[in-house]
Design a protein around this motif. Structure first.
Motif, PDB file in Angstrom:
ATOM      1  N   LEU A   4      14.932  19.927  -3.074  1.00 33.88           N
ATOM      2  CA  LEU A   4      15.009  21.043  -2.140  1.00 33.88           C
ATOM      3  C   LEU A   4      16.423  21.604  -2.087  1.00 33.88           C
ATOM      4  O   LEU A   4      16.615  22.758  -1.722  1.00 33.88           O
ATOM      5  CB  LEU A   4      14.546  20.577  -0.762  1.00 33.88           C
ATOM      6  N   PHE A   5      17.436  20.802  -2.418  1.00 29.74           N
ATOM      7  CA  PHE A   5      18.803  21.294  -2.478  1.00 29.74           C
ATOM      8  C   PHE A   5      19.147  21.595  -3.935  1.00 29.74           C
ATOM      9  O   PHE A   5      19.880  20.854  -4.590  1.00 29.74           O
ATOM     10  CB  PHE A   5      19.770  20.277  -1.871  1.00 29.74           C
ATOM     11  N   ALA A   6      18.570  22.676  -4.423  1.00 28.75           N
ATOM     12  CA  ALA A   6      18.703  23.022  -5.835  1.00 28.75           C
ATOM     13  C   ALA A   6      18.807  24.525  -6.004  1.00 28.75           C
ATOM     14  O   ALA A   6      18.423  25.301  -5.123  1.00 28.75           O
ATOM     15  CB  ALA A   6      17.506  22.489  -6.618  1.00 28.75           C
ATOM     16  N   SER A   7      19.343  24.917  -7.148  1.00 29.92           N
ATOM     17  CA  SER A   7      19.385  26.324  -7.539  1.00 29.92           C
ATOM     18  C   SER A   7      18.471  26.499  -8.745  1.00 29.92           C
ATOM     19  O   SER A   7      18.107  25.525  -9.421  1.00 29.92           O
ATOM     20  CB  SER A   7      20.814  26.742  -7.881  1.00 29.92           C
ATOM     21  N   TRP A 143      22.078  20.328  -6.339  1.00 29.96           N
ATOM     22  CA  TRP A 143      23.386  20.241  -5.676  1.00 29.96           C
ATOM     23  C   TRP A 143      24.456  21.104  -6.340  1.00 29.96           C
ATOM     24  O   TRP A 143      25.600  20.693  -6.504  1.00 29.96           O
ATOM     25  CB  TRP A 143      23.843  18.789  -5.585  1.00 29.96           C
ATOM     26  N   GLY A 144      24.097  22.306  -6.719  1.00 27.70           N
ATOM     27  CA  GLY A 144      25.086  23.213  -7.280  1.00 27.70           C
ATOM     28  C   GLY A 144      24.451  24.264  -8.163  1.00 27.70           C
ATOM     29  O   GLY A 144      23.230  24.301  -8.348  1.00 27.70           O
ATOM     30  N   VAL A 145      25.302  25.130  -8.708  1.00 28.04           N
ATOM     31  CA  VAL A 145      24.888  26.145  -9.672  1.00 28.04           C
ATOM     32  C   VAL A 145      25.721  25.952 -10.929  1.00 28.04           C
ATOM     33  O   VAL A 145      26.956  25.995 -10.855  1.00 28.04           O
ATOM     34  CB  VAL A 145      25.100  27.578  -9.124  1.00 28.04           C
ATOM     35  N   PRO A 146      25.102  25.717 -12.086  1.00 27.95           N
ATOM     36  CA  PRO A 146      25.877  25.588 -13.328  1.00 27.95           C
ATOM     37  C   PRO A 146      26.722  26.837 -13.571  1.00 27.95           C
ATOM     38  O   PRO A 146      26.229  27.959 -13.433  1.00 27.95           O
ATOM     39  CB  PRO A 146      24.798  25.427 -14.405  1.00 27.95           C
ATOM     40  N   LEU A 147      27.970  26.645 -13.943  1.00 30.49           N
ATOM     41  CA  LEU A 147      28.879  27.781 -14.096  1.00 30.49           C
ATOM     42  C   LEU A 147      28.386  28.752 -15.163  1.00 30.49           C
ATOM     43  O   LEU A 147      28.624  29.966 -15.058  1.00 30.49           O
ATOM     44  CB  LEU A 147      30.282  27.279 -14.437  1.00 30.49           C
ATOM     45  N   ARG A 148      27.702  28.231 -16.195  1.00 27.01           N
ATOM     46  CA  ARG A 148      27.236  29.110 -17.271  1.00 27.01           C
ATOM     47  C   ARG A 148      26.223  30.124 -16.780  1.00 27.01           C
ATOM     48  O   ARG A 148      26.075  31.191 -17.382  1.00 27.01           O
ATOM     49  CB  ARG A 148      26.640  28.286 -18.409  1.00 27.01           C
ATOM     50  N   TRP A 149      25.505  29.807 -15.671  1.00 26.14           N
ATOM     51  CA  TRP A 149      24.516  30.753 -15.167  1.00 26.14           C
ATOM     52  C   TRP A 149      25.184  32.020 -14.649  1.00 26.14           C
ATOM     53  O   TRP A 149      24.609  33.113 -14.733  1.00 26.14           O
ATOM     54  CB  TRP A 149      23.690  30.110 -14.053  1.00 26.14           C
ATOM     55  N   PHE A 150      26.387  31.888 -14.108  1.00 24.98           N
ATOM     56  CA  PHE A 150      27.064  33.057 -13.553  1.00 24.98           C
ATOM     57  C   PHE A 150      27.467  34.061 -14.628  1.00 24.98           C
ATOM     58  O   PHE A 150      27.709  35.235 -14.326  1.00 24.98           O
ATOM     59  CB  PHE A 150      28.299  32.630 -12.765  1.00 24.98           C
ATOM     60  N   VAL A 151      27.536  33.611 -15.881  1.00 26.51           N
ATOM     61  CA  VAL A 151      27.851  34.512 -16.987  1.00 26.51           C
ATOM     62  C   VAL A 151      26.784  35.595 -17.109  1.00 26.51           C
ATOM     63  O   VAL A 151      27.073  36.724 -17.510  1.00 26.51           O
ATOM     64  CB  VAL A 151      27.957  33.709 -18.305  1.00 26.51           C
ATOM     65  N   LEU A 152      25.561  35.282 -16.738  1.00 27.80           N
ATOM     66  CA  LEU A 152      24.417  36.149 -16.996  1.00 27.80           C
ATOM     67  C   LEU A 152      24.244  37.262 -15.980  1.00 27.80           C
ATOM     68  O   LEU A 152      23.469  38.192 -16.219  1.00 27.80           O
ATOM     69  CB  LEU A 152      23.132  35.305 -17.035  1.00 27.80           C
ATOM     70  N   VAL A 153      24.934  37.182 -14.848  1.00 29.13           N
ATOM     71  CA  VAL A 153      24.705  38.139 -13.767  1.00 29.13           C
ATOM     72  C   VAL A 153      26.002  38.839 -13.385  1.00 29.13           C
ATOM     73  O   VAL A 153      27.098  38.423 -13.758  1.00 29.13           O
ATOM     74  CB  VAL A 153      24.095  37.456 -12.528  1.00 29.13           C
ATOM     75  N   ASP A 154      25.837  39.894 -12.594  1.00 32.54           N
ATOM     76  CA  ASP A 154      26.976  40.684 -12.124  1.00 32.54           C
ATOM     77  C   ASP A 154      26.947  40.731 -10.601  1.00 32.54           C
ATOM     78  O   ASP A 154      25.867  40.680  -9.984  1.00 32.54           O
ATOM     79  CB  ASP A 154      26.914  42.108 -12.692  1.00 32.54           C
ATOM     80  N   ALA A 155      28.126  40.848  -9.996  1.00 25.37           N
ATOM     81  CA  ALA A 155      28.218  40.851  -8.533  1.00 25.37           C
ATOM     82  C   ALA A 155      27.385  41.962  -7.904  1.00 25.37           C
ATOM     83  O   ALA A 155      26.859  41.805  -6.792  1.00 25.37           O
ATOM     84  CB  ALA A 155      29.678  40.983  -8.114  1.00 25.37           C
ATOM     85  N   VAL A 266      35.455  25.745  -9.839  1.00 26.06           N
ATOM     86  CA  VAL A 266      35.068  24.338  -9.903  1.00 26.06           C
ATOM     87  C   VAL A 266      35.247  23.670  -8.545  1.00 26.06           C
ATOM     88  O   VAL A 266      34.388  22.900  -8.099  1.00 26.06           O
ATOM     89  CB  VAL A 266      35.892  23.605 -10.982  1.00 26.06           C
ATOM     90  N   ALA A 267      36.359  23.956  -7.865  1.00 22.23           N
ATOM     91  CA  ALA A 267      36.608  23.353  -6.557  1.00 22.23           C
ATOM     92  C   ALA A 267      35.541  23.771  -5.550  1.00 22.23           C
ATOM     93  O   ALA A 267      35.083  22.953  -4.738  1.00 22.23           O
ATOM     94  CB  ALA A 267      37.996  23.764  -6.053  1.00 22.23           C
ATOM     95  N   ARG A 268      35.123  25.010  -5.606  1.00 21.59           N
ATOM     96  CA  ARG A 268      34.105  25.509  -4.677  1.00 21.59           C
ATOM     97  C   ARG A 268      32.797  24.749  -4.841  1.00 21.59           C
ATOM     98  O   ARG A 268      32.189  24.298  -3.864  1.00 21.59           O
ATOM     99  CB  ARG A 268      33.877  27.005  -4.916  1.00 21.59           C
ATOM    100  N   TRP A 269      32.349  24.593  -6.079  1.00 23.41           N
ATOM    101  CA  TRP A 269      31.054  23.964  -6.309  1.00 23.41           C
ATOM    102  C   TRP A 269      31.131  22.442  -6.269  1.00 23.41           C
ATOM    103  O   TRP A 269      30.131  21.774  -6.018  1.00 23.41           O
ATOM    104  CB  TRP A 269      30.441  24.483  -7.606  1.00 23.41           C
ATOM    105  N   ARG A 270      32.321  21.889  -6.479  1.00 16.96           N
ATOM    106  CA  ARG A 270      32.468  20.442  -6.307  1.00 16.96           C
ATOM    107  C   ARG A 270      32.271  20.078  -4.842  1.00 16.96           C
ATOM    108  O   ARG A 270      31.705  19.026  -4.527  1.00 16.96           O
ATOM    109  CB  ARG A 270      33.845  19.987  -6.789  1.00 16.96           C
ATOM    110  N   ALA A 271      32.731  20.948  -3.955  1.00 14.08           N
ATOM    111  CA  ALA A 271      32.547  20.690  -2.512  1.00 14.08           C
ATOM    112  C   ALA A 271      31.070  20.629  -2.158  1.00 14.08           C
ATOM    113  O   ALA A 271      30.654  19.829  -1.318  1.00 14.08           O
ATOM    114  CB  ALA A 271      33.246  21.784  -1.704  1.00 14.08           C
ATOM    115  N   VAL A 272      30.251  21.450  -2.806  1.00  9.63           N
ATOM    116  CA  VAL A 272      28.813  21.418  -2.567  1.00  9.63           C
ATOM    117  C   VAL A 272      28.213  20.138  -3.159  1.00  9.63           C
ATOM    118  O   VAL A 272      27.378  19.475  -2.524  1.00  9.63           O
ATOM    119  CB  VAL A 272      28.129  22.659  -3.187  1.00  9.63           C
ATOM    120  N   GLN A 273      28.625  19.775  -4.362  1.00 12.21           N
ATOM    121  CA  GLN A 273      28.102  18.571  -5.014  1.00 12.21           C
ATOM    122  C   GLN A 273      28.417  17.314  -4.200  1.00 12.21           C
ATOM    123  O   GLN A 273      27.613  16.377  -4.143  1.00 12.21           O
ATOM    124  CB  GLN A 273      28.696  18.447  -6.420  1.00 12.21           C
TER     125      GLN A 273
END
Length: 279
Positions: A4-7, A143-155, A266-273
């Protein structure tokens, strides 16, 4: 097994990507009002997998075909769940790191063999040739979003809902945009850092996207992670911009600026992990 805590990274394909039998099935599925929302889906998937794992294991169970459905430009797009594959993967995972006596008691060898055959068949592409259905339409990260996924989208593609009740954060884009962005990122990474783990990860995502219909839609959904983060954090989240800034800096050979963007991300998503340890 979905948490349930997943992206989630999903691909929705048009009906024309499926054979006639599957097209008819999904049309009836929608007409009968059966589609489940992405907010409800992870819980339904988790329940289905757990119940299947506890079903006595006389055989690898057949599960009903379910999907998320999206309508875009008057076209129906479908993201199948492929629950039988999820169950097979969960069965194999249940045996990992467990003494053979316990593993065999929980998942008997004959059923583990069935599960492995199903997963190997799917990964080999046999299902693509037989049914015209690509591999898994949904990737899950706990428990996070893989950084490579952000490559695929735009703000600019962000859809954010905050406040009491329904909360969500997701990005949706045409698959052509996602493919173009992954191609550009790969070019920059290969020239700047070579065959590093991040390059391989982006390349893997790019290969996955190539399996789908050119008129598909890609969705990055923060899923249950939104329940771990306050509204202010969600509103201020600029992860895709940080990835884009880091890649732009690498393309200009500005290693220090790229490193700053990467370290912040990395620091942002490590806090979530780290919240997983508190759970």
């Amino acid at each position: 097994m979905p948490s349930l805590f997943a992206s989630y990274l999903r691909v929705y394909e048009p009906l024309s990507a499926f054979d006639r039998e599957r097209q008819s099935y999904w049309q009836r599925y929608v007409a009968d009002g059966r589609p489940v929302t992405p907010a409800e889906g992870p819980g339904r998937q988790r329940t289905a997998v757990i119940e299947a794992l506890g079903a006595g294991w006389t055989r690898l169970p057949d599960l009903p075909d379910e999907a998320y459905v999206l309508e875009a430009d008057e076209a129906l797009l479908v993201c199948p769940w492929n629950l039988r594959i999820r169950v097979a993967e969960a069965a194999l995972s249940a045996r990992e790191g467990v003494p053979s006596v316990l593993a065999d008691a929980f998942v008997p060898p004959i059923l583990a063999g069935q599960a492995k055959a199903v997963v190997d068949d799917w990964r080999s592409g046999a299902r693509v040739l037989e049914h015209g259905v690509p591999r898994l339409h949904e990737q899950i990260a706990t428990w996070g979003v893989p950084l490579r996924w952000f490559v695929l989208v735009d703000a600019t593609e962000r859809e954010l809902v905050t406040g009491p009740g329904r909360r969500s954060l997701r990005y949706r884009t045409e698959i052509s945009n996602a493919r173009r962005r992954s191609s550009r990122a790969l070019s920059v990474l290969r020239k700047s850092v070579g065959e590093a783990p991040i390059t391989e990860a982006v390349e893997e995502a790019a290969r996955w996207l190539e399996e789908f219909h050119p008129r598909s839609m890609v969705e990055l959904d923060y899923g249950g992670l939104v329940d771990l983060l306050p509204d202010e954090t969600l509103t201020a989240d600029d992860s895709p911009e940080l990835v884009a800034a880091g890649l732009a800096a690498l393309s200009r050979s500005e290693a220090e600026e790229a490193s700053e963007a990467y370290d912040k991300l990395v620091a942002r998503w490590r806090a979530v992990q780290l919240l997983e340890r508190c759970n």
